[in-house]
Design an enzyme around this catalytic site. Structure first.
Site, mmCIF file in Angstrom:
data_model
loop_
_atom_site.group_PDB
_atom_site.id
_atom_site.type_symbol
_atom_site.label_atom_id
_atom_site.label_comp_id
_atom_site.label_asym_id
_atom_site.label_seq_id
_atom_site.Cartn_x
_atom_site.Cartn_y
_atom_site.Cartn_z
ATOM 1 N N CYS A 50 0.828 -1.210 0.000
ATOM 2 C CA CYS A 50 0.000 0.000 0.000
ATOM 3 C C CYS A 50 0.860 1.256 0.000
ATOM 4 C CB CYS A 50 -0.934 0.004 1.204
ATOM 5 S SG CYS A 50 -0.078 -0.094 2.791
ATOM 6 N N ASN A 51 2.127 1.124 0.384
ATOM 7 C CA ASN A 51 2.988 2.303 0.488
ATOM 8 C C ASN A 51 4.076 2.380 -0.565
ATOM 9 O OD1 ASN A 51 1.761 3.591 2.673
ATOM 10 N ND2 ASN A 51 2.841 2.299 4.146
ATOM 11 N N SER A 108 9.843 2.676 6.254
ATOM 12 C CA SER A 108 8.387 2.599 6.342
ATOM 13 C C SER A 108 7.774 3.887 6.871
ATOM 14 C CB SER A 108 7.976 1.439 7.258
ATOM 15 O OG SER A 108 8.390 0.202 6.722
ATOM 16 N N GLN A 115 5.396 -5.584 9.122
ATOM 17 C CA GLN A 115 4.594 -6.179 8.055
ATOM 18 C C GLN A 115 5.355 -6.230 6.733
ATOM 19 O OE1 GLN A 115 0.944 -4.095 7.202
ATOM 20 N NE2 GLN A 115 0.133 -5.719 5.910
ATOM 21 N N GLN A 119 6.046 -8.873 3.300
ATOM 22 C CA GLN A 119 5.754 -8.448 1.932
ATOM 23 C C GLN A 119 6.968 -8.633 1.028
ATOM 24 O OE1 GLN A 119 4.474 -4.546 3.139
ATOM 25 N NE2 GLN A 119 2.303 -5.079 3.009
ATOM 26 N N GLY A 188 -18.420 5.199 23.252
ATOM 27 C CA GLY A 188 -18.217 5.982 22.045
ATOM 28 C C GLY A 188 -17.624 5.098 20.964
ATOM 29 N N GLY A 190 -15.701 6.439 18.129
ATOM 30 C CA GLY A 190 -14.822 7.220 17.264
ATOM 31 C C GLY A 190 -13.727 6.354 16.675
ATOM 32 N N THR A 192 -10.377 6.438 16.841
ATOM 33 C CA THR A 192 -9.317 5.969 17.740
ATOM 34 C C THR A 192 -9.842 4.891 18.667
ATOM 35 O OG1 THR A 192 -8.305 8.171 17.671
ATOM 36 C CG2 THR A 192 -7.585 6.694 19.420
ATOM 37 N N ALA A 193 -11.057 5.069 19.169
ATOM 38 C CA ALA A 193 -11.661 4.041 20.028
ATOM 39 C C ALA A 193 -11.846 2.735 19.258
ATOM 40 C CB ALA A 193 -12.995 4.534 20.568
#
Length: 444
Positions: A50-51, A108, A115, A119, A188, A190, A192-193
């Site tokens: 992906c990068n 990275s 990861q 790869q 919640g 959100g 991050t949660a």
């Protein structure tokens, strides 16, 4: 043999462009075969994540990067002009050094992430299966994998959480030693949660309560992690059984007071409770952190942990760089020796031709030898040749490793009047730093 690395990454290209050049595993056999055939190169491997999308090519003479660029772009129906400004290139040992750093997570987006090691392994296996990874790329990529493994096991580059969700999970793990079977409550839903709850679920926690003002959103997250959705009004009812709380609502006022936590503690009979308040404004009364058995972290606390961990990873990265340089030196020595292998092969072939001719002459003059005696004479002649050539062979390899392959190979060719293709080589200076960059494609 020359090495060329050609590609783009998160450091040079926006995500929209990286997406257009992303290749799935099922595409690689055809892509690699086409790249090899169109660019007429002996060896090619493709690393696509992906990068980053990177080509690694090995060939006796310099491959034409423009042909590689056009072939790569054509397979995704992309205009080469749209990607050329974002490409970089590395050559010979710079290409090897780049792959070593990539595999070790030093290039990275998140320093030290692991990861990418898998790869790189997948890219090598795909090239090997497609028949496009020969001796040089096989040695390069297995060397990169070994170097990365050393960096991970001998340094702490992959340790210490460098994101708020990971930091929360690691802190909870340190308090409880194991998260297996622990009860979690997310207040919640959100982003991050969500990430924190996902990491906790992956760590093997037990029951997960998900509370939210909108119950449908609570059900959505609970379904993803195998949790139990509850209305926001029920959090105090379940708090006594909860070991870890992650709170991230948009409430302008605290939703858990000091008294709520104190009451839950009495029911827990001294068992500690971990509270992560990642909301702004805060969801949990800061005074609750003064209670015995309560471990309360707000977003600033977690970000300080992350900052300290990033600094620690940077220190470990410097140690990892030194390890990579050691492994790169080994690859350099191996690569240098490959350039005198044709000379050694010609030398041994000529010696074998002479041995066989002289052996046949001797055997014709000794017609009375039985089969055993003939084998003894033949073995003796082979041993003499091998022992005579052993020292020159080893010295030639040593000179190649020392960067003197050109002169040594030419001298051996001249002294023994060897016939064959050009057996000269090139000096391969070891870069002072493994991360030194080569110029972009447009400048190189």
């Amino acid at each position: 043999m020359h090495l060329l690395a050609l590609g783009l990454s998160h450091r040079t290209a926006p995500v929209e462009l990286r997406e257009t050049l992303a290749f799935g595993p099922e595409e690689l056999p055809g892509v690699l075969a086409r790249l090899r055939d169109e660019a007429r190169v002996e060896e090619v491997a493709l690393l696509s994540t992906c990068n980053r999308t990177e080509l690694y090519v090995a060939h006796p003479v310099w491959p034409d990067p423009e042909v590689l660029i056009r072939s790569l772009a054509a397979q995704k129906r992309v205009d080469p002009e749209n990607i050329r400004p974002y490409l970089y290139r590395r050559e010979d040992l710079e290409a090897a050094a780049h792959l070593f750093r990539v595999a070790a997570g030093l290039d990275s987006m998140v320093l030290g992430e692991t990861q990418v090691l898998g790869q790189v392994r997948d890219a090598y296996q795909a090239a090997a299966a497609a028949g496009t990874a020969g001796k040089v790329l096989s040695r390069l990529m297995t060397g990169a994998l070994a170097a990365a493994k050393r960096a991970q096991t001998e340094t702490g580059i992959g340790q210490n959480a460098v994101s708020v969700p990971y930091a929360a999970v690691e802190l909870a793990r340190k308090l409880f030693e194991t998260l297996q079977g622990r009860v979690v409550m997310a207040i919640g839903a959100g982003e991050t949660a969500k990430l924190t709850v996902r990491h906790l679920a992956a760590a093997g926690v037990g029951r997960i309560y998900v509370a939210n003002r909108t119950l449908d959103r609570a059900r959505e997250l609970a379904a993803e992690v195998g949790g139990v959705p509850i209305p926001l009004e029920a959090i105090r009812q379940h708090l006594p059984e909860v070991d870890v709380v992650i709170s991230s609502t948009g409430s302008p006022h605290p939703i858990l007071r000091r008294e709520d936590i104190q009451q839950a503690l009495r029911a827990r009979r001294g068992r500690p409770i971990f509270l992560f308040d990642i909301a702004v404004p805060r969801d949990i009364d800061p005074a609750a952190g003064q209670l015995e058995g309560v471990y309360l972290y707000d977003i600033d606390d977690l970000e300080q942990v992350v900052a300290a961990n990033i600094e620690e990873r940077a220190r470990e990265a410097r140690r990892a760089e030194r390890l990579l340089e050691e492994e790169l030196a080994r690859f350099r020595a191996w690569l240098a020796v490959q350039d005198v292998v044709p000379t050694i092969r010609l030398l041994r072939e000529k010696a074998e031709d002479i041995r066989q001719a002289e052996l046949q002459k001797a055997l014709r003059k000794l017609p009375g030898l039985d089969p055993h005696q003939r084998r003894v004479v033949e073995a003796m002649s082979a041993a003499i040749v091998n022992k005579l050539l052993n020292d020159p062979t080893q010295r030639l390899k040593a000179l190649a490793e020392a960067g003197e392959a050109d002169g040594a190979a030419r001298l051996v060719t001249l002294l023994f009047d060897l016939e064959g293709p050009d057996v000269g080589t090139r000096a391969l200076p070891l870069p002072a730093r493994a991360e030194r960059a080569a110029p972009p494609v447009g400048q190189g």
